[in-house]
Design a protein around this motif. Sequence first.
Motif, mmCIF file in Angstrom:
data_model
loop_
_atom_site.group_PDB
_atom_site.id
_atom_site.type_symbol
_atom_site.label_atom_id
_atom_site.label_comp_id
_atom_site.label_asym_id
_atom_site.label_seq_id
_atom_site.Cartn_x
_atom_site.Cartn_y
_atom_site.Cartn_z
ATOM 1 N N GLY A 96 0.837 -1.252 -0.126
ATOM 2 C CA GLY A 96 0.125 -0.064 0.039
ATOM 3 C C GLY A 96 0.743 1.302 0.089
ATOM 4 O O GLY A 96 0.177 2.284 -0.364
ATOM 5 N N ASP A 97 2.151 1.139 0.435
ATOM 6 C CA ASP A 97 2.849 2.381 0.302
ATOM 7 C C ASP A 97 3.474 2.440 -1.380
ATOM 8 O O ASP A 97 3.886 1.677 -1.996
ATOM 9 N N GLU A 98 3.302 3.927 -1.674
ATOM 10 C CA GLU A 98 3.286 3.997 -3.207
ATOM 11 C C GLU A 98 4.973 3.942 -3.709
ATOM 12 O O GLU A 98 5.109 3.196 -4.788
ATOM 13 N N LEU A 99 5.900 4.297 -2.841
ATOM 14 C CA LEU A 99 7.106 4.222 -3.351
ATOM 15 C C LEU A 99 7.609 2.483 -3.387
ATOM 16 O O LEU A 99 8.214 1.981 -4.131
ATOM 17 N N ARG A 100 7.067 1.632 -2.398
ATOM 18 C CA ARG A 100 7.227 0.269 -2.356
ATOM 19 C C ARG A 100 6.618 -0.386 -3.218
ATOM 20 O O ARG A 100 7.089 -1.357 -4.102
ATOM 21 N N MET A 101 5.387 0.098 -3.751
ATOM 22 C CA MET A 101 4.636 -0.622 -4.810
ATOM 23 C C MET A 101 5.381 -0.442 -6.068
ATOM 24 O O MET A 101 5.368 -1.281 -6.904
ATOM 25 N N SER A 102 5.696 0.717 -6.103
ATOM 26 C CA SER A 102 6.485 1.072 -7.896
ATOM 27 C C SER A 102 7.757 0.216 -7.908
ATOM 28 O O SER A 102 7.895 -0.296 -8.859
ATOM 29 N N ALA A 103 8.678 0.101 -6.410
ATOM 30 C CA ALA A 103 9.685 -0.701 -6.554
ATOM 31 C C ALA A 103 9.401 -2.207 -7.069
ATOM 32 O O ALA A 103 10.053 -2.917 -7.565
ATOM 33 N N GLY A 104 8.301 -2.592 -6.384
ATOM 34 C CA GLY A 104 7.885 -3.957 -6.658
ATOM 35 C C GLY A 104 7.472 -4.240 -7.973
ATOM 36 O O GLY A 104 8.023 -5.193 -8.728
ATOM 37 N N TRP A 105 6.709 -3.266 -8.508
ATOM 38 C CA TRP A 105 6.362 -3.396 -10.064
ATOM 39 C C TRP A 105 7.667 -3.314 -10.785
ATOM 40 O O TRP A 105 7.601 -4.021 -11.975
ATOM 41 N N SER A 106 8.555 -2.640 -10.534
ATOM 42 C CA SER A 106 9.906 -2.361 -11.428
ATOM 43 C C SER A 106 10.559 -3.709 -11.313
ATOM 44 O O SER A 106 11.316 -4.138 -12.318
ATOM 45 N N CYS A 107 10.508 -4.545 -10.310
ATOM 46 C CA CYS A 107 11.269 -5.885 -10.280
ATOM 47 C C CYS A 107 10.823 -6.703 -11.330
ATOM 48 O O CYS A 107 11.434 -7.527 -12.017
#
Length: 41
Positions: A28-39
Motif C-alpha cells: 500500500g506504500d506508493e514507493l514500495r509498490m513502484s519498486a515491486g512493479w519495477s522488479c
Amino acid sequence: MLFDYVLAVTLSESGIAQDAADKWISSGDELRMSAGWSCYC
C-alpha cells in the motif's frame, strides 16, 4: 523515481526478488509498490 528503479534492478538479480516484489506491491506504500512493479519489469 530513480531510487526505486535502481533498487528493483539490483533486487531482480537475487533469488528473493519475486517474494519481495509481491510483498511490496501489497504494502500500500506508493514507493514500495513502484519498486515491486519495477522488479517485474
